[in-house]
Design an enzyme around this catalytic site. Structure first.
Site, PDB file in Angstrom:
ATOM      1  N   HIS A 199       0.816  -1.220   0.000  1.00  0.00           N
ATOM      2  CA  HIS A 199       0.000   0.000   0.000  1.00  0.00           C
ATOM      3  C   HIS A 199       0.846   1.265   0.000  1.00  0.00           C
ATOM      4  CE1 HIS A 199       0.733  -0.929   4.252  1.00  0.00           C
ATOM      5  NE2 HIS A 199       0.564   0.350   4.509  1.00  0.00           N
ATOM      6  N   ASP A 200       2.024   1.228   0.625  1.00  0.00           N
ATOM      7  CA  ASP A 200       2.865   2.428   0.708  1.00  0.00           C
ATOM      8  C   ASP A 200       4.126   2.319  -0.135  1.00  0.00           C
ATOM      9  OD1 ASP A 200       1.308   4.054   2.281  1.00  0.00           O
ATOM     10  OD2 ASP A 200       2.133   3.344   4.171  1.00  0.00           O
ATOM     11  N   LYS A 225       6.201   5.329  -1.247  1.00  0.00           N
ATOM     12  CA  LYS A 225       7.039   6.104  -0.324  1.00  0.00           C
ATOM     13  C   LYS A 225       8.526   5.970  -0.617  1.00  0.00           C
ATOM     14  CE  LYS A 225       3.948   6.444   3.657  1.00  0.00           C
ATOM     15  NZ  LYS A 225       3.739   6.105   5.086  1.00  0.00           N
ATOM     16  N   HIS A 276       2.634   9.845  -2.722  1.00  0.00           N
ATOM     17  CA  HIS A 276       3.062   8.437  -2.753  1.00  0.00           C
ATOM     18  C   HIS A 276       1.961   7.518  -3.289  1.00  0.00           C
ATOM     19  CE1 HIS A 276       0.902   8.018   1.132  1.00  0.00           C
ATOM     20  NE2 HIS A 276       0.886   6.724   0.859  1.00  0.00           N
ATOM     21  N   HIS A 286      -6.031   3.528  -0.839  1.00  0.00           N
ATOM     22  CA  HIS A 286      -6.134   3.268   0.601  1.00  0.00           C
ATOM     23  C   HIS A 286      -6.195   4.538   1.436  1.00  0.00           C
ATOM     24  CE1 HIS A 286      -1.783   3.921   0.362  1.00  0.00           C
ATOM     25  NE2 HIS A 286      -1.742   3.992   1.679  1.00  0.00           N
ATOM     26  N   HIS A 287      -5.994   5.727   0.818  1.00  0.00           N
ATOM     27  CA  HIS A 287      -6.151   6.993   1.539  1.00  0.00           C
ATOM     28  C   HIS A 287      -7.441   7.731   1.147  1.00  0.00           C
ATOM     29  CE1 HIS A 287      -2.530   7.126   3.907  1.00  0.00           C
ATOM     30  NE2 HIS A 287      -1.782   6.844   2.865  1.00  0.00           N
ATOM     31  N   ASP A 325      -4.522  -0.380   7.830  1.00  0.00           N
ATOM     32  CA  ASP A 325      -3.345   0.494   7.924  1.00  0.00           C
ATOM     33  C   ASP A 325      -3.476   1.464   9.101  1.00  0.00           C
ATOM     34  OD1 ASP A 325      -0.916   1.652   7.201  1.00  0.00           O
ATOM     35  OD2 ASP A 325      -1.894   3.131   5.921  1.00  0.00           O
TER      36      ASP A 325
END
Length: 703
Positions: free
Chosen positions: A561-562, A565, A590, A616-617, A645
């Protein structure tokens, strides 16, 4: 406590309760690592540190001190790390073990130090050699290119405290060091202007450390970037391994791919050789260019129903037509490739040539069918046909109650059982448990009882416990009165092909998880974060009612998911204080970065990972980023990962905050139900919160 934990991990441990006892053990035994208490009955632990300053042992200090000056002195005296003896001490022991494993890996890593100062080179060299790094040094950047080419350099430290060294200009002129060689670069200086940091990051410099050097900071950042390169190298190895698997399949099988309309998009060399067509003649054509007129239409109807409607794999024997009008037979496995939205992207087919086997069968069938010979001769021909089939195929005969009455040599070899061991047992006892649980054997019995034959893929368990895979056709055998007397099982061993397919899938999963680890390794704050998020996501997907396959997919891809980054600078990513508006905008990017990297893949898992990274954000009420999606417009994978998360982030220490207590966390989810989060998912989460806490406890951080 320490001895018990480390002994379980395979370490040979010795205990001393005083300095004198420790000295005696060191005289008699070869010791690699020491966990040393400072306050001892007969003196201070620093006495032993001084005595061992030129020896090979590596020391971890046990202390109750948390003074920063004490920590700096600890590192400067050549100690690896210190462990504070507080209420969480028991949970810190696994971190010592992880540090030791990291140190052993460091023996394979090389650091290049570029500095005009002898003192700086000596200080840094001593500090990093103590952590088993291989150290090479030079006084100016002119030698860097030669040293990088000569040695397998993993990281470069530039000391820019004098005007004679301009690391940024050097990196701008030699950008391949960071882009192609993937070497991380750390810059030391008395101070940094904002423009210096900007230009440095653009040139490939990843860290900026101001003088005077804080030993602990330098060591942690060197460890971080060495570990980052190590994981990146492992990822590249996995990608190369996946390519090797693909090449192996290409060399051992007849392979083709088609789009969802049946248009050929790829064929390998073996496909061209057996069909007689060139690659250019096949690409862009419909697969029915190879259809042989003798093949029943029902076969293809069944195939398209299975792969298109049911979205499952189809296995069967197909007669194809060559370019020159000839023919060939293949045993085919056709698998639909499903994207993250559950839609078919393409079909991939693996085949092997069974022309010779089918022709032998046809020869003897024709001989028997049209023969005018006497009965004795016909019986002889029948026996020859059976013998020929027996050489190519594994064969079982069972009565109508599934009891084995005959097995040929091929089946005995595959199963590992002798004929005497097989006769009289129920053939279901040879099957994998999944066939019993899913009712496959019972369904097969019902079909055979109706006088129909059935093709099925069986997973069997051999005598030694290993699995083998059989492409099977079972025929009901009737007597002259039309009564079914027995069942004939004709089986083709596809174990090698099945195992290769599983290895390819496992390698894809490993690549996805390692990419997730790389995304998280930038901060080193949450070693088990990706593991916990994966477990939370799978649990929540199952509670929501997603299929086992969908739950497994989100388990595999949620760690990524990240991943975006990796492109965010550490100045922002690790900033302990609140981000500025401009910094937060950079941080938010990101999601788009991760999506851009992953969306171009044709792989189902990476497509699903792209969705998770992108959404996811997003928030249920439309207040999220990057697209401000609302409600069920947000993919279910994104909604699930958002809860997983946030739950893990709130319950974990980060550089910018302490972990929240559970009551505060669950109150937040109640308040944000229907705002930030999907209310249905929040309800399921809160109703089953003990299960999520169990996962968190199972994968608790070591520090």
């Amino acid at each position: 406590m320490i001895t018990m934990e480390m002994s379980l991990r395979g370490f040979n441990c010795f205990n001393a309760y005083s300095l004198n006892e420790a000295r005696e053990i060191l005289k008699k035994e070869k010791i690699h690592y020491i966990l040393l208490d400072i306050n001892l009955p007969d003196g201070n632990g620093y006495e032993l540190i001084n005595e061992l300053k030129n020896s090979d042992e590596r020391i971890f200090v046990l202390t109750g001190e948390e003074d920063p000056k004490f920590r700096e002195q600890t590192y400067q005296k050549g100690v690896i790390d210190f462990i504070v003896k507080d209420l969480n001490f028991a949970h810190k022991i696994p971190q010592v073990i992880m540090n030791i494993e990291q140190l052993e890996k460091n023996k394979q890593s090389t650091v290049l130090i570029v500095s005009e100062s002898k003192d700086v080179k000596t200080y840094l060299g001593k500090l990093l050699k103590n952590r088993f790094y291989n150290i090479i040094t030079t006084e100016n950047e002119e030698n860097v290119v030669e040293l990088v080419q000569k040695h397998l350099v993993d990281l470069i430290i530039f000391d820019q405290t004098t005007e004679s060294i301009d690391a940024i200009e050097f990196m701008q002129n030699h950008s391949y060091i960071s882009t192609k060689n993937k070497i991380s670069v750390i810059l030391l200086s008395d101070s940094f202007e904002a423009s210096t940091i900007r230009d440095g990051m653009k040139s490939g410099i990843v860290e900026f450390i101001t003088q005077p050097i804080v030993a602990e900071e330098l060591v942690l950042k060197v460890d971080l970037w060495i570990d980052y390169k190590r994981k990146n190298d492992e990822l590249l190895c996995s990608v190369r391994l996946l390519q090797e698997y693909k090449d192996t399949v290409d060399e051992s099988s007849i392979v083709s791919k088609t789009d969802r309309f049946g248009i050929i998009t790829y064929v390998n060399k073996s496909f061209c050789e057996i069909s007689g067509y060139s690659e250019d003649e096949l690409i862009g054509k419909n697969h029915n260019i190879l259809r042989h007129p003798e093949m029943p239409k029902e076969t293809f109807k069944d195939m398209w129903h299975t792969i298109k409607k049911l979205k499952k794999s189809w296995r069967g024997k197909v007669k194809n037509r060559k370019k020159d009008g000839g023919f060939y037979w293949v045993d085919a496995l056709i698998k639909p490739i499903i994207n993250a939205d559950g839609e078919i992207e393409e079909y991939i087919a693996l085949r092997h040539d069974i022309t010779e086997e089918e022709e032998v069968k046809k020869y003897f069938k024709d001989k028997l069918k049209g023969s005018q010979l006497d009965l004795a001769h016909s019986i002889k021909l029948s026996q020859e046909y059976e013998n020929a089939t027996d050489k190519f195929t594994a064969i079982l005969k069972t009565d109508t109650d599934n009891i084995i009455t005959y097995a040929n040599d091929n089946f005995c070899k595959l199963s590992g059982y002798s004929l005497n061991e097989l006769i009289g047992i129920n053939c279901q006892s040879l099957r994998d448990e999944k066939h019993i649980k899913e009712g496959d054997c019972k369904k097969l019995q019902e079909i055979l009882a109706k006088g129909k034959h059935k093709a099925i893929l069986f997973t069997n368990i051999a005598k030694d416990g290993s699995a083998y895979y059989l492409d099977t056709i079972v025929y009901p055998i009737k007597n002259a009165e039309g009564i079914i007397k027995e069942h004939l099982h004709l089986m083709h061993d596809i174990t090698e092909l099945t195992n290769m397919h599983k290895e390819i899938e496992d390698t894809q999963k490993e690549i996805v998880y390692k990419m997730g680890e790389i995304g998280e390794s930038r901060s080193q704050e949450t070693g088990y974060h990706v593991k916990r998020v994966a477990e939370y996501s799978k649990l929540l997907a199952s509670l929501y009612g997603l299929s086992d396959e969908e739950a497994e997919t989100i388990f595999i891809v949620s760690p990524m998911h990240d991943i975006g980054k990796v492109a965010i600078s550490d100045a922002i990513l690790k900033k302990p204080g609140k981000l500025t508006e401009e910094e937060f905008d950079i941080m938010k990017s990101h999601s788009e970065i991760g999506y851009s990297v992953l969306k171009v893949s044709e792989r189902k898992l990476l497509n699903a990972a792209a969705v998770v990274a992108h959404e996811h954000h997003e928030k249920w009420d439309g207040g999220g980023y990057p697209r401000g999606l609302k409600g069920e417009d947000i993919h279910i994978f994104g909604r699930i990962t958002a809860i997983a998360d946030v739950f893990d982030a709130l319950g974990s220490d980060r550089v910018y905050k302490k972990a929240w207590d559970d009551e505060k966390i669950f109150n937040l989810f109640k308040e944000q139900s229907g705002k930030h989060f999907d209310p249905v998912l929040v309800k399921l989460f809160l109703e089953n919160k003990e299960k999520f806490i169990d996962i968190r406890n199972k994968y608790k951080e070591s520090i």
